[in-house]
Each structure stands twice: as structure tokens, then as C-alpha cells.
Scaffold this motif. Structure first.
Motif, PDB file in Angstrom:
ATOM      1  N   ILE A  13       0.858  -1.184   0.000  1.00  0.00           N
ATOM      2  CA  ILE A  13       0.000   0.000   0.000  1.00  0.00           C
ATOM      3  C   ILE A  13       0.896   1.237   0.000  1.00  0.00           C
ATOM      4  O   ILE A  13       1.841   1.307   0.789  1.00  0.00           O
ATOM      5  N   TYR A  15       0.796   5.354   0.435  1.00  0.00           N
ATOM      6  CA  TYR A  15       0.039   6.547   0.824  1.00  0.00           C
ATOM      7  C   TYR A  15       0.836   7.783   0.425  1.00  0.00           C
ATOM      8  O   TYR A  15       2.019   7.876   0.747  1.00  0.00           O
ATOM      9  N   VAL A  17       1.184  11.623   1.305  1.00  0.00           N
ATOM     10  CA  VAL A  17       0.761  12.628   2.291  1.00  0.00           C
ATOM     11  C   VAL A  17       1.568  13.898   2.047  1.00  0.00           C
ATOM     12  O   VAL A  17       2.667  13.845   1.478  1.00  0.00           O
ATOM     13  N   LEU A  20       5.078  14.117   6.238  1.00  0.00           N
ATOM     14  CA  LEU A  20       4.976  13.176   7.358  1.00  0.00           C
ATOM     15  C   LEU A  20       5.673  13.757   8.585  1.00  0.00           C
ATOM     16  O   LEU A  20       6.881  13.987   8.568  1.00  0.00           O
ATOM     17  N   ALA A  24       1.825  13.665  14.523  1.00  0.00           N
ATOM     18  CA  ALA A  24       0.733  14.445  13.925  1.00  0.00           C
ATOM     19  C   ALA A  24      -0.281  13.506  13.275  1.00  0.00           C
ATOM     20  O   ALA A  24      -0.040  12.309  13.114  1.00  0.00           O
ATOM     21  N   SER A  25      -1.437  14.071  12.913  1.00  0.00           N
ATOM     22  CA  SER A  25      -2.466  13.330  12.197  1.00  0.00           C
ATOM     23  C   SER A  25      -2.413  13.750  10.730  1.00  0.00           C
ATOM     24  O   SER A  25      -2.261  14.935  10.432  1.00  0.00           O
ATOM     25  N   HIS A  26      -2.477  12.773   9.823  1.00  0.00           N
ATOM     26  CA  HIS A  26      -2.308  13.063   8.395  1.00  0.00           C
ATOM     27  C   HIS A  26      -3.477  12.539   7.600  1.00  0.00           C
ATOM     28  O   HIS A  26      -3.915  11.410   7.802  1.00  0.00           O
ATOM     29  N   ARG A  27      -3.915  13.326   6.642  1.00  0.00           N
ATOM     30  CA  ARG A  27      -4.898  12.876   5.696  1.00  0.00           C
ATOM     31  C   ARG A  27      -4.136  12.279   4.511  1.00  0.00           C
ATOM     32  O   ARG A  27      -3.197  12.903   3.993  1.00  0.00           O
ATOM     33  N   VAL A  28      -4.530  11.077   4.094  1.00  0.00           N
ATOM     34  CA  VAL A  28      -3.903  10.452   2.925  1.00  0.00           C
ATOM     35  C   VAL A  28      -4.530  11.069   1.678  1.00  0.00           C
ATOM     36  O   VAL A  28      -5.738  10.990   1.484  1.00  0.00           O
ATOM     37  N   MET A  31      -3.886   7.043  -2.650  1.00  0.00           N
ATOM     38  CA  MET A  31      -3.545   5.714  -2.163  1.00  0.00           C
ATOM     39  C   MET A  31      -3.487   4.746  -3.335  1.00  0.00           C
ATOM     40  O   MET A  31      -4.344   4.798  -4.210  1.00  0.00           O
ATOM     41  N   ILE A  92       3.211  -0.693   4.193  1.00  0.00           N
ATOM     42  CA  ILE A  92       2.744   0.674   3.948  1.00  0.00           C
ATOM     43  C   ILE A  92       3.954   1.533   3.610  1.00  0.00           C
ATOM     44  O   ILE A  92       4.899   1.613   4.406  1.00  0.00           O
ATOM     45  N   VAL A  94       4.834   5.305   3.014  1.00  0.00           N
ATOM     46  CA  VAL A  94       4.280   6.655   3.156  1.00  0.00           C
ATOM     47  C   VAL A  94       5.181   7.598   2.368  1.00  0.00           C
ATOM     48  O   VAL A  94       6.321   7.855   2.764  1.00  0.00           O
TER      49      VAL A  94
ATOM     50  N   GLN B 104      -0.753   9.438  13.096  1.00  0.00           N
ATOM     51  CA  GLN B 104      -2.004   8.949  12.515  1.00  0.00           C
ATOM     52  C   GLN B 104      -2.006   9.160  10.999  1.00  0.00           C
ATOM     53  O   GLN B 104      -1.620  10.231  10.515  1.00  0.00           O
ATOM     54  N   ASN B 106      -4.838   8.735   7.930  1.00  0.00           N
ATOM     55  CA  ASN B 106      -6.249   8.458   7.681  1.00  0.00           C
ATOM     56  C   ASN B 106      -6.562   8.475   6.189  1.00  0.00           C
ATOM     57  O   ASN B 106      -6.384   9.504   5.535  1.00  0.00           O
TER      58      ASN B 106
END
Lengths: 309, 309
Positions: A13, A15, A17, A20, A24-28, A31, A92, A94, B104, B106
Motif C-alpha cells: 500500500i 500513501y 501525504v 509526514l 501528527a495526524s495526516h490525511r492520505v 492511495m 505501507i 508513506v 495517525q 487516515n
């Protein structure tokens, strides 16, 4: 047909972003998913070169179903994967679109039971009887004995099927002692195996450990081969920039296709280097740029190496 | 029964790694998977409190199958998810066992077609007819109109079903105008909605925008509630340390269970704060520590707030 073995298949997979940042929080943003594990990558390249190819190894669980669904979209690659009770791993990648860096997260893979390993060995032996060459690729999932590749090399040799081994660490150390036709370590794997960081010395040592031919992939420097027919260095005409993911697998496909086509070693090496460079140049990780491959093929330099010893 | 709606369900995957370093390759040491999305978390807590609960929302693809398989292992939560052609998203929480930080990733979620959105609204209306309260939770997947929650609030109100809304951004702004019974923003969501970083001012503003009751979750400071029956602040007896994942969802479950049990507001708030704190204290993200919940419940301080306006 050519058989490739991937005991630890994966759903790869990727992603994308924005950036990175740990914690923190990341929206993909984007994909992609594709069937992975080294042997599956090798098989796709072999199929693209026009070879009949079958893949085997273990597959299981929901991720395994996703992998098989996607594999079925490449009908040139025949699926002879062996079902297991555990779940196929995901990897994964990223990809940070700001820095261009890729961060990798690899699940360990399913626990294989002794009965599943025995089932696989039976299926493998049946497949070997109709194949012209076999590649044994990648890491071992939990539960498979560390001497697994040694066993699979022996079975192939008993049936007179040429066998290429592409793995690392202890499975490589054990596997090489079973006398595979070709091993294809990269510089790190070779150094780990032999203790030497000098590729010239280390490839010689690796041959002494049992491999009939050793082809070391040295990144941008191309390949260094020590074979019963001679020693060569093969390098692309110019350095290539891009994503090296899958470049080693493309080199394996080049070597294996050249082997079954009974090409002389220098031609096999030229093909492996051209495919590898064309993979680095392709926009999608693990695929190769065909026009680049065709252009590079005649321009790879293959030079005979004087044996010092 | 209580109904929870999660339009953007997720398979929540947690990876434990030694140390997350951008651009490096990591072996995942431990992995867990659970059905996720706020409404599913709320439902699990409601079921643990002894309520009959049904979940709906969208589910699809291989990841959706994995989510449903796992949901079936919690038979107290009834699965009324609506199948779609796209694939349910995954969320990846990378827990760094060296620093304790979590990173994270998402996925955005499946593209919902207009026909699928229409199917959902029909299914939702049927479910509403047998439910005592409904919670609308979380983000919207691509393709669902931004006014979706406003529509779902109106449908619930038309059928006289009490409705709680827990979302953010424009879906919250639109949804609140449709006059839900309760909204439960956190401090950031409240500030984004109202432009004010003063919770006292912002909760008052949020009520003026249409919510009958506003319950703001202020992290370690507990809850601030503005309701038709009065205003309260509810706080745990002591600060709790742990993983705050799911603490807001547990607060929603506390508010909703208190609503259907017709508890007075101070008791609902005490339950919400105790559940939320017991979730922070639980070793597994999103679950609550029942002995801690029972111990905390009688010790939450609920103080009436003098209305300044």
C-alpha cells in the motif's frame, strides 16, 4: 514456465501525504495498492518480457483475498499461491510529497504452521516438474524454518531445475550452502553474509560458500557477477535518478529470463542492468519504463573482470 | 434501541514500532485491528452499558468485509450498515514505543454515489422508527453532500427521535442549524464553529445557532454544558493520564444513555465524564476501564454555572 516463490507475500500500500510529521495526524491524499513481495514483482516483469510465469508462496486472510483479487487483474501471471489460516501482511509506504522521502512500515506476516509448510513443499515440488527455472525471493514469514530456502534449493536441484535465490541474513547463509545456481545479494546483504565490504572480495567469498554464480547488485554502480564462465561488471551508460523500489526484483527477472533463454552471461547482465535502470526511471514504483529499457539495453557496458586470485 | 450513524466507518489499525523515523524502514512489532469510526466506538460503549444498540452508515470493499467480520464478534452491537461499491477506509495509528507518541494516517474513505446516499436515507428512516435516540458521528465520506447531517437531523426530529450530533467543520455548521437535541464539540471544533476560544462564550453562541443543548468536551477539564434546563460544568475528581483516543466517543455514549434513561442533566454529565476518564485510563485505546468508571462515577464534580447573559 518460470516459477517465482514468495513465502511472505504482501499487499503493498502506498500513501501520499503532504508532509509526514511524527506525532501528527495526516490525511492520505492518494492511495495505491498492489500485490507485493519480491517474487510477485519479479513475476510481473517476467510476464511483461513475454514469459509464462507462475507465482507461489503463502496467502491468507482478508488481505490475502485483496492480493488475489488484484493479482487476477494481471492474467499473464498464474496464481498458484497456497492458502494459509493466517493473514497476508501489508506493507505501507508513506510517500512524503513535500520532501520526496518514503517511510516504510512492514507487517511481519502470518504465522505458518508446520502442516502449512509441509503442504507448500508438496505443491512446490509439483510446480517444479513443469518449470524451466525458479526464483526464491524475499523474507520468511514467522513459523517457516530458517533453513527453508536450503530445502527448496535442494528440491529444485534434485529435479534439475535452475534456481536463483534472492534473500538476506540467515536464510541466505543457509540457502547458499545448498548450492543454488545464482544468488543476487545487494551490497548490504553481501557484506552481512561475508563480513567484507569489498564487493570484489565478498562476491568471491559468496561463491566459495556454495553459489554457482553470484550477481551482486551495487545500486547505481550496476552489477558485479562471478560465474563459472567468467567474471563481469555491468553498468548503465549514465546514472539514473528516480525510485529504486523494485529495481533489484527487475534485475532478478532479467537474470532469470536470460537464463531460460540460454543467453551468454554478458547478455543476461546487460538485460538485468537495463531493466533495473528502467525500473528506477518509471513513475510508478516497481514498474519499468519500456522505451527506456529498450534504449538502455544496447548501451549497458559489460566489462570482463580479471580474476586476481 | 439506540442507533448510531457512522457515514465514514473505518478499519482502525494500530502498529507498534520501536521508533518512527521519517525516510526509514520499520518492522511492525505488534498490530491490532478494530472496527472504527466514532459511531462504532459509541455503540461499543453503549453495549457495554447494557443498551441495545444498532449501527448504520456505509461499508464496502475488502476492508469493509474485514470490518463486518470483526463487528460480528461483538454480537451486542447490531450491524445495519449499508453496502456501497467503494471501499471502507483504513486508519493507521503508528504507536512509537520509544517516545510513546502516536502518528495517525487516515485514508479519505470511499466515494459515495447519489444512489447510495439515497439508499442510506431510506434505511435510516426505517431504523429511526424503532429507536429511542440517534447519534450522528464523525466525518463525511467523499460524495455525501455537506448538508447531510442537517438532513439526517431533520428526519429524526420529524419522527420525534432525540438526535445528538458529533462532527466538525462545515457539516457541524450546517447540521446545528437543523436544531439537533445535543451537539458535543471539543474545544477546537467549538472555536472553529464560533470563532471564539472562550468556551463559555462559544457554547452560548453554539446554542444560538440552533442546538437545544451544547456539551463541550474540554479535555482534562471535563465538560461544559448549556441546556434548556441549566448550565453545568462537570470535571473528574483528579486529572487522568493515558491514551485519550475514544474519550470523546465515550462521553457521547454517556450522554446518550443518560438521555434515553431520562436522567437529569447533572447525572448524564457525571456519567459522560466518568466514562471519558475511564477510557483515558484503559490500556487499550477506545475501551473503558469498568472498575475505574464505577469508582469515578460518584466522584465527578458537577457544578451549576451562573448564566452571565
Amino acid at each position: 514456465m518460470i516459477l517465482t516463490v514468495t513465502l511472505n507475500t504482501a499487499l503493498d500500500i502506498t500513501y501520499r501525504v503532504r508532509e509526514l510529521r511524527p506525532h501528527a495526524s495526516h490525511r492520505v491524499d492518494e492511495m495505491t495498492e498492489r500485490p507485493g513481495g519480491k517474487g510477485l514483482n519479479v513475476a510481473r516483469v517476467l510476464a511483461a518480457l513475454g514469459h509464462e510465469v507462475t507465482v507461489t508462496g503463502f496467502v491468507g486472510g482478508v488481505t490475502g483475498r485483496a492480493l488475489r483479487d488484484r493479482l487476477a487483474r494481471t492474467p499473464e501471471v498464474v496464481d498458484a499461491l497456497v492458502p494459509v489460516s493466517g493473514s497476508t501482511r501489508r506493507t505501507i509506504a508513506v510517500a512524503d510529497t513535500t520532501t520526496g522521502d518514503t517511510t516504510q512500515l512492514n507487517e511481519p506476516g502470518p504465522e505458518i504452521t508446520p502442516a502449512e509448510w509441509a503442504d507448500f513443499q508438496e505443491a512446490y515440488e509439483v510446480l517444479l516438474r513443469s518449470c524451466s527455472a525458479v526464483a526464491l525471493c524475499g523474507s520468511l514469514p514467522p513459523g517457516v524454518p530458517v533453513g527453508a530456502y536450503a530445502q527448496l534449493v535442494r528440491t529444485a536441484r534434485a529435479l534439475a531445475v535452475p534456481v536463483l535465490l534472492d534473500t538476506s541474513g540467515e536464510p541466505l547463509r543457509r540457502g547458499i550452502a545448498a548450492r543454488p545456481d545464482v544468488v543476487k545479494p545487494n551490497a548490504d546483504e553481501l557484506a552481512e553474509l561475508t563480513g567484507s565490504h569489498d564487493p570484489s572480495q565478498a562476491t568471491r567469498d559468496a561463491r566459495r560458500r556454495g553459489a554457482h554464480a553470484v550477481v551482486a547488485s551495487l545500486g547505481a554502480d550496476g552489477l558485479l557477477a562471478r560465474t563459472p564462465e567468467g567474471d563481469w561488471r555491468a553498468a548503465p551508460p549514465r546514472p539514473v535518478r528516480g525510485n529504486p523500489t523494485g529495481a533489484g526484483d527487475s534485475a532478478v527477472a532479467g537474470l532469470l529470463s536470460g537464463l531460460v533463454e540460454k543467453l551468454p552471461w554478458p547478455d543476461r547482465l546487460a538485460r538485468a542492468v537495463a531493466l533495473s535502470a528502467a525500473t528506477v526511471l518509471a513513475p510508478v514504483a516497481g514498474e519499468f519504463d519500456r522505451p527506456a529499457y529498450e534504449e538502455l539495453l544496447s548501451r549497458v557496458s559489460v566489462t570482463s573482470q580479471t580474476t586476481a586470485a
